[in-house]
Write a protein that holds these residues in place. Structure first.
Motif, PDB file in Angstrom:
ATOM      1  N   LEU A 296     -32.079  -0.326 107.538  1.00 53.07           N
ATOM      2  CA  LEU A 296     -33.355   0.306 107.194  1.00 53.07           C
ATOM      3  C   LEU A 296     -34.503  -0.694 107.112  1.00 53.07           C
ATOM      4  O   LEU A 296     -35.669  -0.286 107.011  1.00 53.07           O
ATOM      5  CB  LEU A 296     -33.229   1.040 105.855  1.00 53.07           C
ATOM      6  CG  LEU A 296     -32.264   2.231 105.849  1.00 53.07           C
ATOM      7  CD1 LEU A 296     -32.060   2.738 104.428  1.00 53.07           C
ATOM      8  CD2 LEU A 296     -32.776   3.350 106.747  1.00 53.07           C
ATOM      9  N   VAL A 297     -34.189  -1.981 107.162  1.00 52.40           N
ATOM     10  CA  VAL A 297     -35.245  -2.999 107.022  1.00 52.40           C
ATOM     11  C   VAL A 297     -35.196  -4.033 108.140  1.00 52.40           C
ATOM     12  O   VAL A 297     -35.669  -5.159 107.973  1.00 52.40           O
ATOM     13  CB  VAL A 297     -35.176  -3.686 105.641  1.00 52.40           C
ATOM     14  CG1 VAL A 297     -35.519  -2.702 104.544  1.00 52.40           C
ATOM     15  CG2 VAL A 297     -33.818  -4.316 105.382  1.00 52.40           C
ATOM     16  N   GLY A 298     -34.651  -3.668 109.288  1.00 47.65           N
ATOM     17  CA  GLY A 298     -34.664  -4.575 110.427  1.00 47.65           C
ATOM     18  C   GLY A 298     -33.363  -5.304 110.634  1.00 47.65           C
ATOM     19  O   GLY A 298     -32.335  -4.692 110.896  1.00 47.65           O
ATOM     20  N   ALA A 299     -33.392  -6.636 110.521  1.00 49.39           N
ATOM     21  CA  ALA A 299     -32.201  -7.451 110.763  1.00 49.39           C
ATOM     22  C   ALA A 299     -32.095  -8.566 109.724  1.00 49.39           C
ATOM     23  O   ALA A 299     -32.085  -9.754 110.069  1.00 49.39           O
ATOM     24  CB  ALA A 299     -32.230  -8.039 112.167  1.00 49.39           C
ATOM     25  N   PRO A 300     -32.001  -8.214 108.439  1.00 48.97           N
ATOM     26  CA  PRO A 300     -31.945  -9.256 107.409  1.00 48.97           C
ATOM     27  C   PRO A 300     -30.621  -9.994 107.350  1.00 48.97           C
ATOM     28  O   PRO A 300     -30.533 -11.046 106.716  1.00 48.97           O
ATOM     29  CB  PRO A 300     -32.183  -8.470 106.116  1.00 48.97           C
ATOM     30  CG  PRO A 300     -31.622  -7.118 106.405  1.00 48.97           C
ATOM     31  CD  PRO A 300     -31.976  -6.863 107.847  1.00 48.97           C
ATOM     32  N   LEU A 301     -29.579  -9.438 107.988  1.00 51.75           N
ATOM     33  CA  LEU A 301     -28.259 -10.081 107.977  1.00 51.75           C
ATOM     34  C   LEU A 301     -27.902 -10.588 109.370  1.00 51.75           C
ATOM     35  O   LEU A 301     -26.739 -10.564 109.777  1.00 51.75           O
ATOM     36  CB  LEU A 301     -27.201  -9.081 107.468  1.00 51.75           C
ATOM     37  CG  LEU A 301     -27.493  -8.436 106.115  1.00 51.75           C
ATOM     38  CD1 LEU A 301     -26.363  -7.484 105.724  1.00 51.75           C
ATOM     39  CD2 LEU A 301     -27.703  -9.483 105.035  1.00 51.75           C
TER      40      LEU A 301
ATOM     41  N   VAL B 154     -36.416 -10.183 109.094  1.00 53.73           N
ATOM     42  CA  VAL B 154     -35.638 -10.741 110.199  1.00 53.73           C
ATOM     43  C   VAL B 154     -35.004 -12.056 109.768  1.00 53.73           C
ATOM     44  O   VAL B 154     -35.696 -12.945 109.258  1.00 53.73           O
ATOM     45  CB  VAL B 154     -36.519 -10.984 111.441  1.00 53.73           C
ATOM     46  CG1 VAL B 154     -35.681 -11.532 112.594  1.00 53.73           C
ATOM     47  CG2 VAL B 154     -37.244  -9.706 111.850  1.00 53.73           C
ATOM     48  N   THR B 155     -33.699 -12.158 109.944  1.00 48.02           N
ATOM     49  CA  THR B 155     -32.990 -13.426 109.753  1.00 48.02           C
ATOM     50  C   THR B 155     -32.513 -13.881 111.123  1.00 48.02           C
ATOM     51  O   THR B 155     -31.564 -13.318 111.674  1.00 48.02           O
ATOM     52  CB  THR B 155     -31.800 -13.267 108.792  1.00 48.02           C
ATOM     53  OG1 THR B 155     -32.286 -12.851 107.511  1.00 48.02           O
ATOM     54  CG2 THR B 155     -31.044 -14.582 108.639  1.00 48.02           C
ATOM     55  N   PRO B 156     -33.172 -14.857 111.729  1.00 42.83           N
ATOM     56  CA  PRO B 156     -32.864 -15.249 113.111  1.00 42.83           C
ATOM     57  C   PRO B 156     -31.437 -15.756 113.270  1.00 42.83           C
ATOM     58  O   PRO B 156     -30.884 -16.398 112.372  1.00 42.83           O
ATOM     59  CB  PRO B 156     -33.873 -16.361 113.399  1.00 42.83           C
ATOM     60  CG  PRO B 156     -34.957 -16.181 112.399  1.00 42.83           C
ATOM     61  CD  PRO B 156     -34.287 -15.638 111.177  1.00 42.83           C
ATOM     62  N   ARG B 157     -30.868 -15.480 114.427  1.00 41.76           N
ATOM     63  CA  ARG B 157     -29.538 -15.980 114.761  1.00 41.76           C
ATOM     64  C   ARG B 157     -29.582 -17.450 115.145  1.00 41.76           C
ATOM     65  O   ARG B 157     -28.587 -18.160 115.027  1.00 41.76           O
ATOM     66  CB  ARG B 157     -28.967 -15.140 115.920  1.00 41.76           C
ATOM     67  CG  ARG B 157     -27.611 -15.596 116.436  1.00 41.76           C
ATOM     68  CD  ARG B 157     -26.486 -15.213 115.499  1.00 41.76           C
ATOM     69  NE  ARG B 157     -25.237 -15.817 115.897  1.00 41.76           N
ATOM     70  CZ  ARG B 157     -24.419 -15.359 116.846  1.00 41.76           C
ATOM     71  NH1 ARG B 157     -24.748 -14.265 117.520  1.00 41.76           N
ATOM     72  NH2 ARG B 157     -23.291 -15.967 117.134  1.00 41.76           N
ATOM     73  N   GLY B 158     -30.722 -17.917 115.623  1.00 41.74           N
ATOM     74  CA  GLY B 158     -30.845 -19.312 116.023  1.00 41.74           C
ATOM     75  C   GLY B 158     -31.191 -19.507 117.486  1.00 41.74           C
ATOM     76  O   GLY B 158     -31.160 -20.633 117.988  1.00 41.74           O
ATOM     77  N   TYR B 159     -31.547 -18.413 118.168  1.00 37.73           N
ATOM     78  CA  TYR B 159     -31.851 -18.533 119.594  1.00 37.73           C
ATOM     79  C   TYR B 159     -33.016 -19.480 119.859  1.00 37.73           C
ATOM     80  O   TYR B 159     -33.034 -20.182 120.881  1.00 37.73           O
ATOM     81  CB  TYR B 159     -32.168 -17.150 120.175  1.00 37.73           C
ATOM     82  CG  TYR B 159     -30.952 -16.274 120.294  1.00 37.73           C
ATOM     83  CD1 TYR B 159     -30.061 -16.438 121.363  1.00 37.73           C
ATOM     84  CD2 TYR B 159     -30.674 -15.307 119.344  1.00 37.73           C
ATOM     85  CE1 TYR B 159     -28.934 -15.653 121.474  1.00 37.73           C
ATOM     86  CE2 TYR B 159     -29.540 -14.510 119.452  1.00 37.73           C
ATOM     87  CZ  TYR B 159     -28.678 -14.688 120.517  1.00 37.73           C
ATOM     88  OH  TYR B 159     -27.552 -13.906 120.616  1.00 37.73           O
ATOM     89  N   ARG B 160     -33.994 -19.518 118.955  1.00 43.46           N
ATOM     90  CA  ARG B 160     -35.155 -20.373 119.189  1.00 43.46           C
ATOM     91  C   ARG B 160     -34.784 -21.852 119.179  1.00 43.46           C
ATOM     92  O   ARG B 160     -35.546 -22.688 119.662  1.00 43.46           O
ATOM     93  CB  ARG B 160     -36.244 -20.089 118.159  1.00 43.46           C
ATOM     94  CG  ARG B 160     -35.889 -20.491 116.750  1.00 43.46           C
ATOM     95  CD  ARG B 160     -37.097 -20.377 115.802  1.00 43.46           C
ATOM     96  NE  ARG B 160     -37.583 -19.014 115.702  1.00 43.46           N
ATOM     97  CZ  ARG B 160     -38.791 -18.632 116.103  1.00 43.46           C
ATOM     98  NH1 ARG B 160     -39.618 -19.521 116.640  1.00 43.46           N
ATOM     99  NH2 ARG B 160     -39.190 -17.393 115.972  1.00 43.46           N
ATOM    100  N   ASN B 161     -33.610 -22.192 118.636  1.00 39.79           N
ATOM    101  CA  ASN B 161     -33.183 -23.586 118.666  1.00 39.79           C
ATOM    102  C   ASN B 161     -32.748 -24.024 120.063  1.00 39.79           C
ATOM    103  O   ASN B 161     -32.811 -25.205 120.388  1.00 39.79           O
ATOM    104  CB  ASN B 161     -32.013 -23.797 117.706  1.00 39.79           C
ATOM    105  CG  ASN B 161     -32.413 -23.627 116.261  1.00 39.79           C
ATOM    106  OD1 ASN B 161     -33.567 -23.802 115.911  1.00 39.79           O
ATOM    107  ND2 ASN B 161     -31.454 -23.259 115.425  1.00 39.79           N
ATOM    108  N   LYS B 162     -32.299 -23.058 120.857  1.00 40.00           N
ATOM    109  CA  LYS B 162     -31.797 -23.402 122.196  1.00 40.00           C
ATOM    110  C   LYS B 162     -32.726 -22.937 123.308  1.00 40.00           C
ATOM    111  O   LYS B 162     -32.788 -23.559 124.373  1.00 40.00           O
ATOM    112  CB  LYS B 162     -30.404 -22.797 122.396  1.00 40.00           C
ATOM    113  CG  LYS B 162     -29.779 -23.132 123.751  1.00 40.00           C
ATOM    114  CD  LYS B 162     -28.299 -22.828 123.814  1.00 40.00           C
ATOM    115  CE  LYS B 162     -27.526 -23.886 123.055  1.00 40.00           C
ATOM    116  NZ  LYS B 162     -26.067 -23.804 123.329  1.00 40.00           N
ATOM    117  N   TYR B 163     -33.445 -21.841 123.065  1.00 37.95           N
ATOM    118  CA  TYR B 163     -34.282 -21.258 124.120  1.00 37.95           C
ATOM    119  C   TYR B 163     -35.707 -21.066 123.636  1.00 37.95           C
ATOM    120  O   TYR B 163     -35.966 -20.873 122.444  1.00 37.95           O
ATOM    121  CB  TYR B 163     -33.729 -19.886 124.553  1.00 37.95           C
ATOM    122  CG  TYR B 163     -32.277 -19.900 124.933  1.00 37.95           C
ATOM    123  CD1 TYR B 163     -31.856 -20.377 126.171  1.00 37.95           C
ATOM    124  CD2 TYR B 163     -31.310 -19.426 124.045  1.00 37.95           C
ATOM    125  CE1 TYR B 163     -30.512 -20.388 126.520  1.00 37.95           C
ATOM    126  CE2 TYR B 163     -29.971 -19.433 124.381  1.00 37.95           C
ATOM    127  CZ  TYR B 163     -29.573 -19.915 125.620  1.00 37.95           C
ATOM    128  OH  TYR B 163     -28.251 -19.923 125.953  1.00 37.95           O
TER     129      TYR B 163
END
Length: 273
Positions: free
Chosen positions: A120-125, A236-245
Motif C-alpha cells: 500500500l506504500v510502494g516498495a519499502p521492503l 522506496v527502499t532501493p535494491r541497489g541497481y544504481r550502484n551498478k547501472y
C-alpha cells in the motif's frame, strides 16, 4: 482422509486469499480459529462445523484442531496473514513434536501483514528486511530490544508487528529511540492499519515523528533503511541497481560487469530519480 490444514488467510479480503486456501476451507469438515478470522471466511462456509475461540486461547485452538483430526475430521485451522508467521503453525508443530503425535498436516501460505502493508506504500521492503513483534507476552522485552538493535545496526528495513496496545504504550517509543541511534531522523516510516479491510488507514511519517500518530495492535509499522526515500506518497527502499547501472540510460557504471558481483568500491551519492 483426516488432515490438519494450516490456512493463511492473508489480509482478510477474499480476493487476496489464495484459490488453494479457499478450496481447503470449502472442503473442510471443521473450521477452527480465532473468532474474527473465522468470520472473515463466512462466504466460504456451507455446512462446516465451526470452532471459534477468543484472544489468548491459542493453545485451546491448537489442541481442539489436533483432537478433531485424530477423530477423523478434515480440519482447517485459519490464521490471519501466513500461518507460519506469528500465528498458529509453530504452536501446532510444537505440540505435535512434544506429544509425539503423528497426523497429516499441510500448510497453505498466505500474504503476510508485512507484504500486505508494504504493497500500500510502494516498495519499502525492496532490499533486505526483517519483522519484529513488539509484544512481550511470549518473548522477554530484553530479547526484543536486542533484536531491534541488531536489525538497526545491520540496516534492515523493519516491519514492527503488534506495535502498541492499551497496556503497552512505551515499547514502540523505545524501539524508535534505538533506531534513532543508527538512522537519520527523516528516515521514512509507514503506519498501516488493517490493510485491505474496511477500517484500513495509511499514514506516512518519519522516524522522528511517527510515534505521535494514532495506531494500535492492528497496525504494522514499516521503517525504511538508510537508503529508503519518499517519492510522492510512496516509500522506496532501493535494491541497489544504481550502484551498478545508470538509472538514466541503463548503462553499466565504470568498473562494473553485468551478472557479476558488485565491485567493492566507494560510490558517490547519485540522484537518477
Amino acid at each position: 482422509m483426516a488432515k490438519l490444514s494450516l490456512v493463511g488467510l492473508g489480509p482478510g479480503s477474499l480476493d487476496l486469499m489464495s484459490i488453494r486456501a479457499q478450496s481447503v476451507i470449502k472442503q473442510a469438515d471443521v473450521v477452527v480459529g480465532y473468532a474474527p478470522y473465522v468470520n472473515m471466511v463466512e462466504p466460504l462456509i456451507d455446512g462446516q462445523k465451526l470452532v471459534k475461540t477468543g484472544m489468548t486461547k491459542e493453545w485451546q485452538r491448537a489442541d481442539s484442531a489436533i483432537q478433531l483430526v485424530q477423530q477423523g475430521y478434515k480440519v482447517a485451522l485459519v490464521c490471519s496473514g501466513d500461518a507460519g508467521m506469528y500465528a498458529m503453525a509453530p504452536l501446532i508443530f510444537e505440540l505435535l513434536a512434544s506429544q509425539a503425535i503423528n497426523i497429516e498436516v499441510e500448510t497453505i501460505p498466505g500474504i503476510t501483514a508485512a507484504n500486505a502493508c508494504a504493497s500500500l506504500v510502494g516498495a519499502p521492503l525492496g532490499h533486505d528486511s526483517c519483522t519484529i513483534s513488539l509484544s512481550d507476552l511470549l518473548t522477554p522485552w530484553t530479547v526484543i530490544t536486542q533484536r531491534i538493535e541488531a536489525a538497526a545496526i545491520a540496516d534492515f528495513a523493519i516491519t514492527f508487528y503488534n506495535p502498541r496496545s492499551k497496556k503497552r504504550q512505551h515499547h514502540i517509543v523505545e524501539a524508535q529511540q534505538i533506531l534513532l541511534k543508527h538512522r537519520a531522523v527523516n528516515t521514512p516510516v509507514a503506519v498501516v492499519n488493517a490493510a485491505y479491510r474496511d477500517e484500513q488507514s495509511v499514514q506516512l511519517s518519519t522516524l522522528e515523528s511517527f510515534t505521535q500518530l494514532e495506531f494500535g495492535m492492528n497496525a504494522a509499522v514499516i521503517v525504511g533503511n538508510s537508503s529508503s526515500f519518499r517519492f510522492d506518497d510512496w516509500i522506496v527502499t532501493p535494491r541497489g541497481y544504481r550502484n551498478k547501472y545508470s538509472l538514466a540510460d541503463g548503462e553499466t557504471r565504470d568498473g562494473q560487469t553485468p551478472g557479476r558481483s558488485l565491485n567493492d568500491i566507494e560510490f558517490p551519492v547519485m540522484s537518477d530519480k
